[in-house]
Structures are given as structure tokens and as C-alpha cells.
Design a protein around this motif. Structure first.
Motif, PDB file in Angstrom:
ATOM      1  N   THR A   9       0.975  -1.204  -0.216  1.00 56.97           N
ATOM      2  CA  THR A   9       0.108  -0.158   0.097  1.00 56.97           C
ATOM      3  C   THR A   9       0.727   1.170  -0.051  1.00 56.97           C
ATOM      4  O   THR A   9       0.325   2.117  -0.778  1.00 56.97           O
ATOM      5  N   PHE A  10       1.892   1.362   0.790  1.00 57.53           N
ATOM      6  CA  PHE A  10       2.800   2.499   0.787  1.00 57.53           C
ATOM      7  C   PHE A  10       3.341   2.838  -0.552  1.00 57.53           C
ATOM      8  O   PHE A  10       3.443   3.750  -1.088  1.00 57.53           O
ATOM      9  N   VAL A  21      -5.888   7.488  -5.278  1.00 55.08           N
ATOM     10  CA  VAL A  21      -5.445   6.744  -6.593  1.00 55.08           C
ATOM     11  C   VAL A  21      -4.908   5.343  -6.163  1.00 55.08           C
ATOM     12  O   VAL A  21      -5.439   4.353  -6.591  1.00 55.08           O
ATOM     13  N   ALA A  22      -4.191   5.220  -4.963  1.00 54.66           N
ATOM     14  CA  ALA A  22      -3.923   4.135  -4.325  1.00 54.66           C
ATOM     15  C   ALA A  22      -4.942   3.332  -4.042  1.00 54.66           C
ATOM     16  O   ALA A  22      -4.977   1.951  -4.249  1.00 54.66           O
ATOM     17  N   ARG A  30      -9.982   4.811   1.131  1.00 58.10           N
ATOM     18  CA  ARG A  30      -9.137   5.845   1.460  1.00 58.10           C
ATOM     19  C   ARG A  30      -8.916   5.628   2.801  1.00 58.10           C
ATOM     20  O   ARG A  30      -7.502   5.798   3.057  1.00 58.10           O
ATOM     21  N   ALA A  31      -9.625   5.480   3.609  1.00 54.25           N
ATOM     22  CA  ALA A  31      -9.453   5.456   5.019  1.00 54.25           C
ATOM     23  C   ALA A  31      -8.480   4.196   5.619  1.00 54.25           C
ATOM     24  O   ALA A  31      -7.535   4.343   6.324  1.00 54.25           O
ATOM     25  N   LEU A  32      -8.679   3.063   4.918  1.00 53.13           N
ATOM     26  CA  LEU A  32      -7.784   2.005   5.340  1.00 53.13           C
ATOM     27  C   LEU A  32      -6.259   1.998   4.495  1.00 53.13           C
ATOM     28  O   LEU A  32      -5.465   1.693   5.131  1.00 53.13           O
ATOM     29  N   VAL A  33      -6.309   2.701   3.331  1.00 54.97           N
ATOM     30  CA  VAL A  33      -5.014   2.948   2.698  1.00 54.97           C
ATOM     31  C   VAL A  33      -4.189   3.763   3.828  1.00 54.97           C
ATOM     32  O   VAL A  33      -3.043   3.586   3.993  1.00 54.97           O
ATOM     33  N   SER A  34      -4.896   5.013   4.270  1.00 59.54           N
ATOM     34  CA  SER A  34      -4.280   5.675   5.206  1.00 59.54           C
ATOM     35  C   SER A  34      -3.852   4.990   6.382  1.00 59.54           C
ATOM     36  O   SER A  34      -2.620   5.346   6.950  1.00 59.54           O
TER      37      SER A  34
END
Length: 322
Positions: A9-10, A21-22, A30-34
Motif C-alpha cells: 500500500t505504501f 488513487v492508491a 481511502r481510510a484503510l489505505v491511510s
């Protein structure tokens, strides 16, 4: 959280420059990516990204860690590709059963050669004269069995290995004493050595001659379920025997035994590899069957029939003098 998932993810965030975008690329919110990136920073004890409302930039530690992550994923992909592309090599244990005479006279040599070629595989060879059924494989831990008769069971796979030649032969002494039979039909009045099994067909010898097939019912005063015992009885002059050529090849060459009826032939019997039917045959089983097939073929006429491979679904005989 899964460390590799957080690292992936990073990398996506760093290369795209956007959490949004990731998240789209990974199919995550988006919250889970963060959260993944935050978990990495907390574990490492450093900040990987400078976040503002308008930009997202890597820190010095972030650039170093990105290089590390990308190299790690390249190494993983390379190792996985190597495993997929590399030729398979048998490993573990291969437990197989085989008829006693064939196993003692010839298969042991093949097993030794196979074991040398496959040092990672532990081979267990059990010699016994039985016809294997599906339950035998699970209960006794066998991977495959070699037989001269079809198991005729839909739960088992059967692969022909080689057509094994069989001959009718007798010692010169018994021919001098009882007279040489001129045709197979004369065997009904000639002392014969009998295959001992539960099947009455063992006393019915089948021939193919100038006028077509001929079945002869034979009798005698000596019987055995061992081809080795029948061979000794034949050499001792107790009668004519129907035996695999691999058992008597040396005796025929030395003149201890003589083949009968040159104008008639006995149908070859297939040596069959039998193993449980599964969606994917274990590689160790496929490797051994392929090796044994080639090994027997390289031994020439002393083992195999030169008249072609018989059908497994309709074996020429179900005798088990092995």
C-alpha cells in the motif's frame, strides 16, 4: 495488519502521489489505505510521507524505505517465477507395491537407478502378489502398485507400462520322457505346471495360431502362485510352464528350458501402474511411471513383447503367477 499488505500500500501511495488513487488501484477504502501507511510509520518509528492538503511527498526515510520495498517485491516475484518455471523434482516418500518375481528379478534394479536419479525421494518397495483396490492405498499408505491384471475400478487410474512377453516352455528331460507336444492342444494330455490363484482362468492357456485363437485347459500335479517356484519346477522336469519371459530368459539361452510351439504365440500381458484417481496425479508418481516405462523399454526382448502394447481394458489374462 499484514506487513506485506501495508508495504504494498505504501508503494502504491508513494508512486501515485495520492491516497485516493492508491485506494482505487488496490480496491480498498481511502481510510484503510491511510491506516496501512500509518501502521508502517508507527512500526518503523519514522515519518515516511509529508502530507498537506495540496501535496504528498516522501521524506528522506520514505525514499529509502520505498527503495527497500520495491527491491523486496522484485525478489519475491523472481523467486516465485523461478519456482514456477523450474522443472519439478520429486520429493517426499514414494511407497509402491509390485509382484514378487518381477520385483526381485528386475524392479529392484530399476528402483536403484531411479533412487540415484532422484536423491530427494525416499522410495519404499513392497513385494507381494495381490490385486490392489482403492481402500488398500489409503489404509496401507501406497502411492501406486504394479500389476499384471486390471483392477477394473473407476476410482483408480491405470497406466500401461509395458507389454510383458510370456512363453510356454519345458525342460529337455520332460520332453524326452513324455514326448514333445506338437500343438497347444496336446497340452491337455501333457503334465503342466499351474498358476495357483482364485481364478479358474489360470488353468486355461490361450494361444494365437495359424487358424486363429485356441484355448487349452491344462492339468498337472504341481501349482504355485510364484513364477520363481514354477520356473524351478519346470527346470526339474515336472512339466510345461507358462511363464513371463523375464523369469526364464537366461534358462532359454542356456538350454535349461525350451520354448514350445514356434507357430503359436501366447498373448503378452500388460504391466500396469495402478494408483488413486485424483484431479492431479502427484509428480513423484508420474516421474516414476515415466522412468520405469523407459527403463523396461531399454532392456529389450528379455522383458517386453515385440508385438506391441496390449489394451489395459481387456487384459489377455488375469493370471497372477508372479
Amino acid at each position: 495488519m499484514d506487513r506485506l499488505r501495508s508495504m504494498e500500500t505504501f508503494v502504491r501511495v508513494a508512486r501515485s502521489g495520492s491516497f485516493t488513487v492508491a485506494a482505487s488501484q488496490l480496491g480498498l477504502s481511502r481510510a484503510l489505505v491511510s491506516r496501512h501507511v500509518g501502521t508502517l510509520e508507527e512500526r518503523l518509528g519514522v515519518r515516511l510521507l509529508h502530507r498537506t492538503t495540496r501535496s504528498l511527498n516522501l521524506t528522506d526515510e520514505g525514499r529509502s524505505y520505498l527503495t527497500f520495498c520495491e527491491q523486496l517485491f522484485r525478489d519475491i516475484e523472481g523467486q516465485e517465477r523461478a519456482l514456477v518455471e523450474a522443472p519439478a523434482e520429486p520429493s517426499g516418500t514414494l511407497r509402491l507395491a509390485a509382484p514378487k518375481s518381477f520385483g526381485a528379478l528386475h524392479l529392484a534394479d530399476a528402483i536403484i537407478a531411479f533412487a540415484r536419479a532422484q536423491p530427494k525421494l525416499h522410495v519404499q518397495l513392497i513385494l507381494e502378489n495381490v490385486s490392489f483396490q482403492p481402500a488398500d492405498f489409503g489404509k496401507r499408505g501406497f502411492d501406486l502398485a504394479l500389476q499384471f491384471a486390471s483392477a477394473r475400478n473407476a476410482s483408480l487410474t491405470e497406466t500401461p507400462v509395458a507389454p510383458m512377453d510370456w512363453v510356454v516352455c519345458a525342460a529337455p528331460a520332460v520332453l524326452n520322457r513324455a514326448g514333445r507336444p506338437a500343438t497347444p492342444a496336446d497340452l491337455s494330455r501333457f503334465p503342466c505346471l499351474l498358476h495357483e490363484s482364485a481364478l479358474p482362468n489360470d488353468r486355461l492357456w490361450r494361444f494365437e495360431g495359424p487358424r486363429g485363437p485356441l484355448n487349452v485347459k491344462v492339468t498337472g500335479t504341481f501349482s504355485s502362485n510364484s513364477a520363481l517356484a514354477l520356473r524351478k519346477a519346470a527346470i526339474a522336469g515336472l512339466g510345461a510352464a507358462l511363464l513371463p519371459r523375464y523369469v526364464v530368459a537366461d534358462d532359454l539361452a542356456a538350454g535349461n528350458l525350451m520354448t514350445l510351439f514356434p507357430r503359436y504365440r501366447v498373448a503378452a500381458r500388460p504391466l500396469i501402474a495402478v494408483y488413486p484417481r485424483t484431479p492431479e496425479t502427484p509428480y513423484k508418481v508420474k516421474a516414476f511411471v515415466a522412468f520405469l516405462t523407459e527403463w523396461i523399454a531399454s532392456r529389450g526382448d528379455n522383458l517386453t513383447s515385440s508385438r506391441g502394447r496390449p489394451s489395459v481394458s481387456r487384459p489377455a489374462s488375469t493370471g497372477r503367477a508372479t
